[in-house]
Enzyme design. Structure first.
Site, PDB file in Angstrom:
ATOM      1  CD1 TRP A 311      -8.191  15.938  76.814  1.00 29.35           C
ATOM      2  CD2 TRP A 311      -6.260  15.397  76.189  1.00 29.35           C
ATOM      3  NE1 TRP A 311      -8.416  15.445  75.720  1.00 29.35           N
ATOM      4  CE2 TRP A 311      -6.985  14.970  75.062  1.00 29.35           C
ATOM      5  CE3 TRP A 311      -4.808  15.185  75.876  1.00 29.35           C
ATOM      6  CZ2 TRP A 311      -6.684  14.367  73.893  1.00 29.35           C
ATOM      7  CZ3 TRP A 311      -4.370  14.496  74.763  1.00 29.35           C
ATOM      8  CH2 TRP A 311      -5.443  14.219  73.898  1.00 29.35           C
ATOM      9  CG  HIS A 312      -1.651  14.330  77.817  1.00 24.12           C
ATOM     10  ND1 HIS A 312      -1.682  15.750  77.607  1.00 24.12           N
ATOM     11  CD2 HIS A 312      -1.119  13.861  76.561  1.00 24.12           C
ATOM     12  CE1 HIS A 312      -1.350  16.101  76.209  1.00 24.12           C
ATOM     13  NE2 HIS A 312      -1.034  15.097  75.720  1.00 24.12           N
ATOM     14  N   GLY A 313      -3.505  12.474  81.530  1.00 20.36           N
ATOM     15  CA  GLY A 313      -3.995  11.497  82.502  1.00 20.36           C
ATOM     16  C   GLY A 313      -3.864  12.058  83.868  1.00 20.36           C
TER      17      GLY A 313
END
Length: 470
Positions: A311-313
């Protein structure tokens, strides 16, 4: 447009607050706030506005389609199709080149809001929204549009009809907004100077990092980033909570002194609470949670934290960061890392606290570094205690009075001391909150903090919030 920009502080926010007071009916005010959210987003990235509207359209259509028929299989297929569409858009524009060359701001947050609505309607927790403006407001509500907190639709639904604007809530919102603004400008932005300097050294090359980084400079960079990311993101969350209150909406707390945690599991109950709650409600529990044995529970936790990293990257540093947190939480849950037993004695609590802080700080190095190689250079330097002289000029330039003050303040305001003092302070504040003298003092302190924060912003320049990149 961001919360800490002059255009927001002195034009958009006061104009929006004043105009919203002209609407006495909730529907009119909700429509105005939905339009304000679109204007706010357009100033930040007009080209991505159609994507935001597409997310709203997918959710709205799915809700209406589920309303048409009561067949469970039909409703489930509609829900799954809508969730898949949301995730496909997120994957296309965040993870797949060349679509991700310009990341649509807020896409991770408004995608999760859209999924929350669809799933809550399918589960029967919320009714399908027939008013498209109401759903548009839920997804485009500007106080949390760009970087959260993530609010589940079932929690927001009742406020669409019952939100109340009052002088007391507005005053609370202003004070809370100023508190977050001060966290950002007076602590996070100062700590960022040391963190950025150290991580930029590690990003140049391994040889450059090895020649400059000694353990003191490496620890300074790691500690500064841990303070920066907490006060940056918790400051943003405070500002979002305050802004919501100004317009009559309530938003749950997103941070609860996470550095006071005595285990990594407890850390995640205190850090980015809205994201943790979202993954718990929409992924961990549907997967079976901890109801199907320890092995299945550990596998579910690993999958949840893998998704948290993604989700963050899509970078390997985010994946490793997520997997390492998942492994530690799973080991604690299985009792292999005995944090619960350690907390029964003073020495055990001390050991547990050191373990938790060390784990979080080291994993934040992986999270922040531009590559795994750069992360390794910093982490290895942190434990290379034989070098003392290579970083003297660097340390002298970074460890000035303001940096030392910020590091000490950050440590005190985010740790166990504040966890012990906060209940006492809250009881004192509650006892005095009805006093006119107390309100005058609170307003004066807020004004002073705001002025000092503005002075800091004007001298240090603009620095974006960390979670804007997600």
């Amino acid at each position: 447009m961001v919360f800490s920009s002059p255009s927001f502080l002195f034009i958009f926010l006061p104009v929006t607050v004043l105009l919203s007071r002209l609407f006495h009916g909730r529907k009119g005010r909700n429509a105005f706030l939905a339009a304000a959210g679109l204007i706010f987003y357009s100033f930040g990235q007009l080209s991505a506005l159609p994507l935001l509207l597409l997310s709203v359209l997918i959710s709205y259509a799915a809700g209406l389609l589920m309303l048409r028929r009561d067949n469970p299989r039909y409703r489930k297929n509609i829900m799954l199709s809508a969730v898949a569409a949301h995730l496909l858009i997120l994957a296309l524009f965040k993870y797949i080149p060349p679509m991700n060359s310009v990341l649509p701001i807020g896409i991770s947050f408004y995608t999760f809001h859209g999924i929350s609505y669809v799933v809550d309607v399918y589960r029967g927790k919320s009714r399908p929204e027939k008013d498209p403006v109401a759903l548009l407001l839920y997804i485009s509500f500007f106080p949390r549009l760009i970087s959260g907190p993530i609010v589940e639709y079932s929690d927001f639904e009742s406020q669409l009809e019952n939100s109340e604007v009052s002088a007391e809530r507005t005053a609370y919102g202003i004070i809370r907004f100023v508190e977050g603004f001060a966290k950002k400008m007076l602590i996070a932005s100062v700590a960022a100077k040391a963190a950025d300097h150290v991580f930029n050294i590690s990003a140049v090359s391994a040889a450059a990092a090895a020649s400059v980084l000694d353990f003191r400079l490496a620890w300074l960079g790691a500690a500064a980033y841990a303070i920066q990311i907490y006060f940056d993101f918790s400051g943003y969350s405070d500002m979002a909570i305050g802004l919501s209150a100004m317009f009559g909406f309530s938003t749950a707390e997103n941070f609860d002194l996470p550095y006071a945690a005595l285990s990594v599991r407890e850390f995640w109950r205190r850090w980015h609470i809205s994201l943790s709650s979202w993954f718990r409600d929409y992924l961990y529990i549907p997967l079976g949670g901890s109801r199907k044995g320890r092995v299945r529970a550990a596998a579910n936790r690993m999958l949840v934290f893998l998704c948290t990293g993604i989700w963050h990257g899509a970078g390997m540093n985010y994946l490793l960061w997520g997997l390492c947190h998942g492994a530690l939480v799973s080991l604690e849950g299985a009792g292999i890392i005995p944090t619960e037993k350690l907390q029964k004695s003073f020495v055990g609590r001390l050991v547990s606290r050191i373990y938790t802080l060390l784990s979080v700080v080291l994993l934040f190095v992986i999270f922040r570094a531009q590559s795994l190689g750069a992360a390794w250079e910093i982490i290895s330097s942190m434990f290379r205690f034989c070098r003392f002289d290579s970083a003297v000029p660097e340390l002298a330039g970074l460890l000035n009075g303001s940096m030392i003050t910020v590091l000490i303040a950050g440590f005190l305001l985010s740790g166990r001391l504040m966890a012990k003092l906060r209940p006492v302070l809250q009881s004192k504040i509650s006892a005095c909150s009805s006093s006119v003298a107390f309100l005058i003092v609170a307003v004066l302190v807020a004004v002073l903090l705001f002025v000092v924060s503005l002075m800091s912003m004007s001298s240090s320049g603009f620095s974006p919030f960390i979670y804007f990149q997600f």
